[in-house]
Enzyme design. Sequence first.
Site, mmCIF file in Angstrom:
data_model
loop_
_atom_site.group_PDB
_atom_site.id
_atom_site.type_symbol
_atom_site.label_atom_id
_atom_site.label_comp_id
_atom_site.label_asym_id
_atom_site.label_seq_id
_atom_site.Cartn_x
_atom_site.Cartn_y
_atom_site.Cartn_z
ATOM 1 N N TYR A 265 -3.459 0.003 10.659
ATOM 2 C CA TYR A 265 -3.282 -0.374 9.255
ATOM 3 C C TYR A 265 -1.913 0.045 8.725
ATOM 4 C CZ TYR A 265 -4.492 -0.926 4.291
ATOM 5 O OH TYR A 265 -4.522 -1.313 2.973
ATOM 6 N N SER B 47 0.847 -1.190 0.000
ATOM 7 C CA SER B 47 0.000 0.000 0.000
ATOM 8 C C SER B 47 0.879 1.235 0.000
ATOM 9 C CB SER B 47 -0.886 0.006 1.263
ATOM 10 O OG SER B 47 -1.536 1.241 1.442
#
Length: 275
Positions: A156, A143
């Site tokens: 996250y 990501s």
Amino acid sequence: MGWLDNQVTLVTGGGSGLGRAVVERFIDEGASVGVLDIDEQRLEDLESEFGDDVVTVAGDVTSIADNERAVSETVDTFGKLDVFVGNAGVFDQNVSLPELSDEDLEESFRELFDVNVLGYMMGAKAALPELAETGGRIVFTASQASFGSDGGGALYVPAKHAVLGLVRQLAFELAPTIRVNAVAPGFVPTDLSGTDSLGGERGVVSAEEFDPTNHPLEITPSAADYTGAYVLLASEFDSRPMTGSVIRADLGRSVRGITEVSRSAVEYITEDVTD
């Protein structure tokens, strides 16, 4: 001819969102695809749409037995395994550390890291014997949050940083037989699940809510827009010199950063105290 003709892949979290887009693109490129996902209805939909090009396994990526079963059923159906794509994940809904209760912090940390990090490790571990036979490839979904802050919350972002470390370590350990790389998407308009301890709701910023002018490319991407990078890394020949690499498909954010500053944790604490 496709980039993945005669290749067999296994994709975790392939029943929806980015994972499903990867499954569709891989099939278009000539691959046969195994899919491990926890949602049985979505797996049935895949079987209905793609028929003999897919084999589906309902299971939990945090279970080594389920990962091994997914590998076994893929190999039993298609004869081998060339590529493992670790993609299943959950989101923390951008929660900050001050917003987490002590109980939520512990439960959500374990759940999110179990799925987003341990799940990748278990999938890779289960796939190793078959990938060693074919000189295969591992592709993880990293990501933009693997490289900086504000791509998620206090759970996250560290988990996606861990994925970056996992790519580098496994690339080192498994060379020269197995190549290990990742794709680091920016905004993806999908219904990523939240952790159960934080309510479990699906949802990230929708395409309608996303402001493309915050990023240099000024586009609103679809999940399918990211799949070309996965095809490249899954290819037997077209990414042959690459291992330990991450393709940053972040809409140009890494060259400028995001222009909208998010509400800081300090503001949250101050507001909480004054109230």
